[in-house]
Design a protein around this motif. Structure first.
Motif, PDB file in Angstrom:
ATOM      1  N   GLU A 174      -0.267   2.825  12.016  1.00  0.00           N
ATOM      2  CA  GLU A 174       1.051   3.301  11.578  1.00  0.00           C
ATOM      3  C   GLU A 174       1.044   3.623  10.077  1.00  0.00           C
ATOM      4  OE1 GLU A 174       3.646   4.467  12.900  1.00  0.00           O
ATOM      5  OE2 GLU A 174       5.255   4.181  11.425  1.00  0.00           O
ATOM      6  N   ARG A 191      15.241   3.197  -1.765  1.00  0.00           N
ATOM      7  CA  ARG A 191      16.383   4.134  -1.775  1.00  0.00           C
ATOM      8  C   ARG A 191      17.537   3.547  -0.973  1.00  0.00           C
ATOM      9  NH1 ARG A 191      12.250   7.842  -1.895  1.00  0.00           N
ATOM     10  NH2 ARG A 191      12.157   8.111   0.356  1.00  0.00           N
ATOM     11  N   PRO A 201       0.803  -1.228   0.000  1.00  0.00           N
ATOM     12  CA  PRO A 201       0.000   0.000   0.000  1.00  0.00           C
ATOM     13  C   PRO A 201       0.833   1.274   0.000  1.00  0.00           C
ATOM     14  CG  PRO A 201      -0.022  -1.013   2.168  1.00  0.00           C
ATOM     15  CD  PRO A 201       0.670  -1.990   1.251  1.00  0.00           C
ATOM     16  N   SER A 202       0.229   2.334  -0.471  1.00  0.00           N
ATOM     17  CA  SER A 202       0.876   3.648  -0.453  1.00  0.00           C
ATOM     18  C   SER A 202       1.208   4.028   0.993  1.00  0.00           C
ATOM     19  CB  SER A 202      -0.090   4.678  -1.047  1.00  0.00           C
ATOM     20  OG  SER A 202       0.451   5.959  -0.941  1.00  0.00           O
ATOM     21  N   SER A 237       2.172  11.718   7.531  1.00  0.00           N
ATOM     22  CA  SER A 237       3.432  12.379   7.899  1.00  0.00           C
ATOM     23  C   SER A 237       4.230  12.774   6.660  1.00  0.00           C
ATOM     24  CB  SER A 237       4.293  11.477   8.793  1.00  0.00           C
ATOM     25  OG  SER A 237       4.892  10.466   8.010  1.00  0.00           O
ATOM     26  N   ARG A 238       4.012  12.078   5.535  1.00  0.00           N
ATOM     27  CA  ARG A 238       4.713  12.437   4.309  1.00  0.00           C
ATOM     28  C   ARG A 238       4.260  13.814   3.827  1.00  0.00           C
ATOM     29  NH1 ARG A 238       4.285   7.912  -0.043  1.00  0.00           N
ATOM     30  NH2 ARG A 238       2.195   8.730  -0.237  1.00  0.00           N
ATOM     31  N   ARG A 260       1.985   7.236   8.590  1.00  0.00           N
ATOM     32  CA  ARG A 260       3.052   7.453   7.603  1.00  0.00           C
ATOM     33  C   ARG A 260       2.538   8.212   6.387  1.00  0.00           C
ATOM     34  NH1 ARG A 260       6.333   1.656   7.647  1.00  0.00           N
ATOM     35  NH2 ARG A 260       6.817   1.752   9.871  1.00  0.00           N
ATOM     36  N   GLU A 268       8.768  -0.686  -8.533  1.00  0.00           N
ATOM     37  CA  GLU A 268       8.021  -0.321  -7.327  1.00  0.00           C
ATOM     38  C   GLU A 268       6.638   0.072  -7.804  1.00  0.00           C
ATOM     39  OE1 GLU A 268       8.363   3.507  -5.149  1.00  0.00           O
ATOM     40  OE2 GLU A 268       6.382   2.565  -5.101  1.00  0.00           O
ATOM     41  N   GLY A 270       9.214   3.252  -1.255  1.00  0.00           N
ATOM     42  CA  GLY A 270      10.225   4.150  -1.820  1.00  0.00           C
ATOM     43  C   GLY A 270      11.415   4.307  -0.886  1.00  0.00           C
ATOM     44  N   ASN A 275       7.430  -3.785   7.203  1.00  0.00           N
ATOM     45  CA  ASN A 275       8.350  -2.651   7.333  1.00  0.00           C
ATOM     46  C   ASN A 275       8.085  -1.944   8.664  1.00  0.00           C
ATOM     47  OD1 ASN A 275      10.115  -0.529   7.012  1.00  0.00           O
ATOM     48  ND2 ASN A 275       8.769   0.616   5.640  1.00  0.00           N
ATOM     49  N   ASP A 276       8.665  -2.539   9.734  1.00  0.00           N
ATOM     50  CA  ASP A 276       8.562  -1.920  11.058  1.00  0.00           C
ATOM     51  C   ASP A 276       9.874  -1.179  11.273  1.00  0.00           C
ATOM     52  OD1 ASP A 276       8.041  -1.214  13.601  1.00  0.00           O
ATOM     53  OD2 ASP A 276       7.607  -3.226  14.358  1.00  0.00           O
ATOM     54  N   ASP A 277      10.936  -1.941  11.600  1.00  0.00           N
ATOM     55  CA  ASP A 277      12.264  -1.349  11.675  1.00  0.00           C
ATOM     56  C   ASP A 277      12.829  -1.321  10.240  1.00  0.00           C
ATOM     57  OD1 ASP A 277      14.779  -0.890  13.635  1.00  0.00           O
ATOM     58  OD2 ASP A 277      15.372  -1.992  11.836  1.00  0.00           O
ATOM     59  N   LEU A 278      13.168  -0.111   9.780  1.00  0.00           N
ATOM     60  CA  LEU A 278      13.588   0.054   8.381  1.00  0.00           C
ATOM     61  C   LEU A 278      14.803  -0.817   8.028  1.00  0.00           C
ATOM     62  CD1 LEU A 278      12.852   1.952   5.883  1.00  0.00           C
ATOM     63  CD2 LEU A 278      14.835   3.258   6.574  1.00  0.00           C
ATOM     64  N   VAL A 297       3.509   2.720   2.888  1.00  0.00           N
ATOM     65  CA  VAL A 297       4.079   1.644   3.706  1.00  0.00           C
ATOM     66  C   VAL A 297       5.605   1.779   3.808  1.00  0.00           C
ATOM     67  CG1 VAL A 297       4.409  -0.108   1.876  1.00  0.00           C
ATOM     68  CG2 VAL A 297       3.795  -0.832   4.192  1.00  0.00           C
ATOM     69  N   GLY A 298       6.179   2.536   2.830  1.00  0.00           N
ATOM     70  CA  GLY A 298       7.633   2.744   2.884  1.00  0.00           C
ATOM     71  C   GLY A 298       8.398   2.112   1.733  1.00  0.00           C
TER      72      GLY A 298
HETATM   73  P1  ADP Z   1       5.551   4.468  -0.258  1.00  0.00           P
HETATM   74  O1  ADP Z   1       6.685   4.631  -1.266  1.00  0.00           O
HETATM   75  O2  ADP Z   1       5.230   3.042   0.035  1.00  0.00           O
HETATM   76  O3  ADP Z   1       4.328   5.253  -0.619  1.00  0.00           O
HETATM   77  P2  ADP Z   1       7.271   6.123   1.441  1.00  0.00           P
HETATM   78  O4  ADP Z   1       8.615   5.481   1.217  1.00  0.00           O
HETATM   79  O5  ADP Z   1       7.012   7.435   0.770  1.00  0.00           O
HETATM   80  O6  ADP Z   1       6.086   5.084   1.114  1.00  0.00           O
HETATM   81  O7  ADP Z   1       7.111   6.278   3.027  1.00  0.00           O
HETATM   82  C1  ADP Z   1       6.000   6.959   3.619  1.00  0.00           C
HETATM   83  C2  ADP Z   1       6.452   7.657   4.894  1.00  0.00           C
HETATM   84  O8  ADP Z   1       6.780   6.652   5.880  1.00  0.00           O
HETATM   85  C3  ADP Z   1       7.684   8.521   4.706  1.00  0.00           C
HETATM   86  O9  ADP Z   1       7.505   9.709   5.473  1.00  0.00           O
HETATM   87  C4  ADP Z   1       8.816   7.653   5.268  1.00  0.00           C
HETATM   88  O10 ADP Z   1       9.878   8.435   5.805  1.00  0.00           O
HETATM   89  C5  ADP Z   1       8.104   6.864   6.376  1.00  0.00           C
HETATM   90  N1  ADP Z   1       8.690   5.537   6.640  1.00  0.00           N
HETATM   91  C6  ADP Z   1       9.059   4.597   5.742  1.00  0.00           C
HETATM   92  N2  ADP Z   1       9.529   3.486   6.353  1.00  0.00           N
HETATM   93  C7  ADP Z   1       9.448   3.716   7.685  1.00  0.00           C
HETATM   94  C8  ADP Z   1       9.787   2.945   8.871  1.00  0.00           C
HETATM   95  N3  ADP Z   1      10.285   1.709   8.796  1.00  0.00           N
HETATM   96  N4  ADP Z   1       9.562   3.503  10.069  1.00  0.00           N
HETATM   97  C9  ADP Z   1       9.040   4.761  10.161  1.00  0.00           C
HETATM   98  N5  ADP Z   1       8.708   5.545   9.099  1.00  0.00           N
HETATM   99  C10 ADP Z   1       8.905   5.033   7.872  1.00  0.00           C
END
Ligand code: ADP
Ligand code: 5GP
Length: 187
Positions: free
Chosen positions: A128, A22, A12-13, A135-136, A132, A100, A18, A167-170, A15-16
């Motif tokens: 969460e 990176r 899902p959008s 927060s973006r 996220r 992706e 991207g 994706n809890d701990d990056l 979730v992290g």
């Molecule tokens: P997606 O590409 O899946 O839409 P993003 O990479 O843009 O998601 O991440 C969304 C937000 O969540 C960003 O602000 C990013 O910094 C944050 N984020 C991603 N992974 C984690 C993580 N493991 N713990 C906390 N925050 C995270």
């Protein structure tokens, strides 16, 4: 020459995906990230040809009609698609390619590239995921609502994919993706 591998990261959008990519690409510059085409507006800082090729709906529809896209989907009111050449050429040169993409497109890849490794990224919790996305700060309320609504259907499809990684701990999630990509049992 041995063909490269196709790796699909979906989920899902927010979730992290991207962020994970990176980090993965910093450590593995040999992986090639495919740049998609989209009709959505660029976010501040996004550059045409880098994060996406930003195109009009007409241009996108022409790409579809010309068979230039390997897969495509309409997501939260915009089109997204993977240019075929950007994937096929590096694969032929033996380079591994990472996509992706969202779930509908990832399903199409299953048909065209059954040997692709398809990884689904899950959030640690629904709260969460919502935090996220917000927060973006890149979407308005209406766009956030569409993405959260799609996220429910997407998470329900997680089992369709080869592997599910939370994706809890990056750093841990990056390690799990690395293990999956470079493990001989997944090749
Ligand atoms: P997606 O590409 O899946 O839409 P993003 O990479 O843009 O998601 O991440 C969304 C937000 O969540 C960003 O602000 C990013 O910094 C944050 N984020 C991603 N992974 C984690 C993580 N493991 N713990 C906390 N925050 C995270
Ligand atoms: P965003 O607007 O947040 O950049 O992307 C929205 C969703 O579209 C994300 O889930 C992202 O993975 C997906 N996406 C990006 N490029 C493509 C693509 O080429 N094809 C498909 N099917 N989805 C994509």
């Amino acid at each position: 020459m041995q063909a490269g591998r196709l790796i699909v990261l979906t989920g899902p959008s927010g979730v992290g995906k991207g962020t994970l990519l990176r980090s993965l690409l910093r450590q593995h510059p040999e992986l090639h990230l495919s740049v998609s085409a989209t009709t959505r507006q660029p976010r501040p800082g996004e550059v045409d040809g880098k994060q996406y090729y930003f195109v009009s709906r007409e241009e996108f529809e022409e790409m579809v009609a010309a068979g230039e896209l390997l897969e495509w989907a309409e997501y939260a009111g915009n089109y997204y698609g993977t240019p075929r050449a950007a994937v096929e050429k590096p694969l032929q040169l033996g380079q591994s390619v990472v996509l992706e993409i969202e779930v509908v497109g990832a399903r199409q890849i299953n048909k065209t590239f059954p040997s692709a490794l398809r990884i689904f990224i899950l959030p640690p919790s629904w709260a969460e995921l919502e935090r996220r996305i917000r927060s973006r700060g890149s979407e308005n309320e209406q766009a956030i609502a569409k993405r959260l609504s799609s996220a429910k259907t997407e998470i329900a499809a997680a089992d369709e994919f080869d592997l599910q990684i939370v994706n809890d701990d990056l750093a841990k999630a990056v390690l799990s993706i690395e293990a999956a990509i470079f493990s001989p049992t997944n090749t």
